[in-house]
Design an enzyme around this catalytic site. Structure first.
Site, PDB file in Angstrom:
ATOM      1  N   ASP A 106      39.346  45.145  49.921  1.00  0.00           N
ATOM      2  CA  ASP A 106      39.259  45.935  51.161  1.00  0.00           C
ATOM      3  C   ASP A 106      39.756  47.355  50.900  1.00  0.00           C
ATOM      4  O   ASP A 106      40.502  47.609  49.951  1.00  0.00           O
ATOM      5  CB  ASP A 106      40.126  45.305  52.253  1.00  0.00           C
ATOM      6  CG  ASP A 106      39.650  43.905  52.626  1.00  0.00           C
ATOM      7  OD1 ASP A 106      38.467  43.590  52.383  1.00  0.00           O
ATOM      8  OD2 ASP A 106      40.485  43.136  53.138  1.00  0.00           O
TER       9      ASP A 106
HETATM   10  N1  URA Z   1      41.620  39.100  50.778  1.00  0.00           N
HETATM   11  C1  URA Z   1      41.629  40.066  51.713  1.00  0.00           C
HETATM   12  O1  URA Z   1      41.874  39.809  52.885  1.00  0.00           O
HETATM   13  N2  URA Z   1      41.359  41.326  51.320  1.00  0.00           N
HETATM   14  C2  URA Z   1      41.117  41.673  50.037  1.00  0.00           C
HETATM   15  O2  URA Z   1      40.890  42.859  49.744  1.00  0.00           O
HETATM   16  C3  URA Z   1      41.107  40.655  49.066  1.00  0.00           C
HETATM   17  C4  URA Z   1      41.370  39.381  49.458  1.00  0.00           C
END
Ligand code: URA
Length: 239
Positions: A106
């Site tokens: 993310d």
């Molecule tokens: N899980 C999440 O919620 N975000 C990420 O970036 C990776 C794993």
């Protein structure tokens, strides 16, 4: 190995553009197996041909594998109209036009992103069948109970009904906003945030520290990337 045109050989390695190859051939600056190259269309076997440019041997590397320490605010995409992408952080000397991130973090997640132009390798890392684990450090906005920890370990059901695969969850900092290490063998959209959301907790900080058997280099500053070593590329697929 299939043959390829001389100009394609140089452009695939981001050494010279096709136009520059034409110019270099005109100036007799390129040799192939000791002979001056006289046509940009000449076919060469990139694996075996001894190509020199201005007297320097040009080594052919079909694929590149980069370890990046992604900062917050950057998206794991090849292009984005609003945000900086991980490709924007790749320095010119490591850049290839066919690079892409093998898996997404993310925008606000930091840590290990692998960039490559090897589609088969990326597929193997990402395929659920390969079980390549991803390890994260996650700080949450309050304590959870031992029972909730166990639910997460055994495979919690997310709000949309998806039942997560079992994971490894270890408390590494027991405080008001505890930090856990979590190892997943799958990668659903916002998975860790949604897993902790299922036990009523928000994620304050998330960092990916390992992909498979490889740890993010502790000496690699945020925003930087480096080529991965052969040993590391093999270790990625171990676990
Ligand atoms: N899980 C999440 O919620 N975000 C990420 O970036 C990776 C794993």
């Amino acid at each position: 190995m299939a043959t390829m045109r001389l100009d394609r050989f140089f452009s695939s390695q981001e050494i010279l553009s096709r136009k520059e190859v034409k110019e270099a051939v005109r100036k007799k600056e390129i040799t192939v197996n000791g002979q001056i190259a006289n046509k940009i269309e000449m076919q060469i076997d990139p694996q075996t041909a001894q190509v020199c440019y201005k007297g320097q041997a040009v080594l052919y590397e079909p694929f590149i594998y980069l370890m990046m320490n992604k900062p917050q605010g950057v998206v794991c995409a090849t292009e984005d109209k609003i945000h900086k992408t991980v490709l924007d952080l790749v320095p010119k000397e490591l850049f290839r036009s066919d690079l892409f991130p093998a898996g997404r973090l993310d925008k606000d997640t930091v840590g290990f992103v692998l960039l490559t132009n090897d589609g088969d390798f990326a597929h193997r890392i990402l395929s659920p069948k390969s079980h390549v684990s991803k390890r994260y450090e996650v700080r949450i906005d309050g304590r959870i109970t031992a029972q909730e920890e166990e639910l997460l370990r055994q495979g919690i059901t997310l709000a949309d009904g998806y039942v997560c695969k079992p994971c490894t969850l270890t408390l590494i900092d027991d405080c008001e906003n505890p930090v856990y290490e979590i190892i997943l063998i799958e990668g659903k959209y916002h998975q860790i945030k949604r897993m902790f959301g299922s036990v009523g907790r928000g994620v304050l900080f998330l960092k990916r520290t390992h992909i498979g058997g490889v740890e993010l280099d502790k000496n690699l500053p945020e925003c930087r990337c480096r080529k991965m070593m052969h040993k590391e590329i093999d270790q990625i697929l171990c676990k």
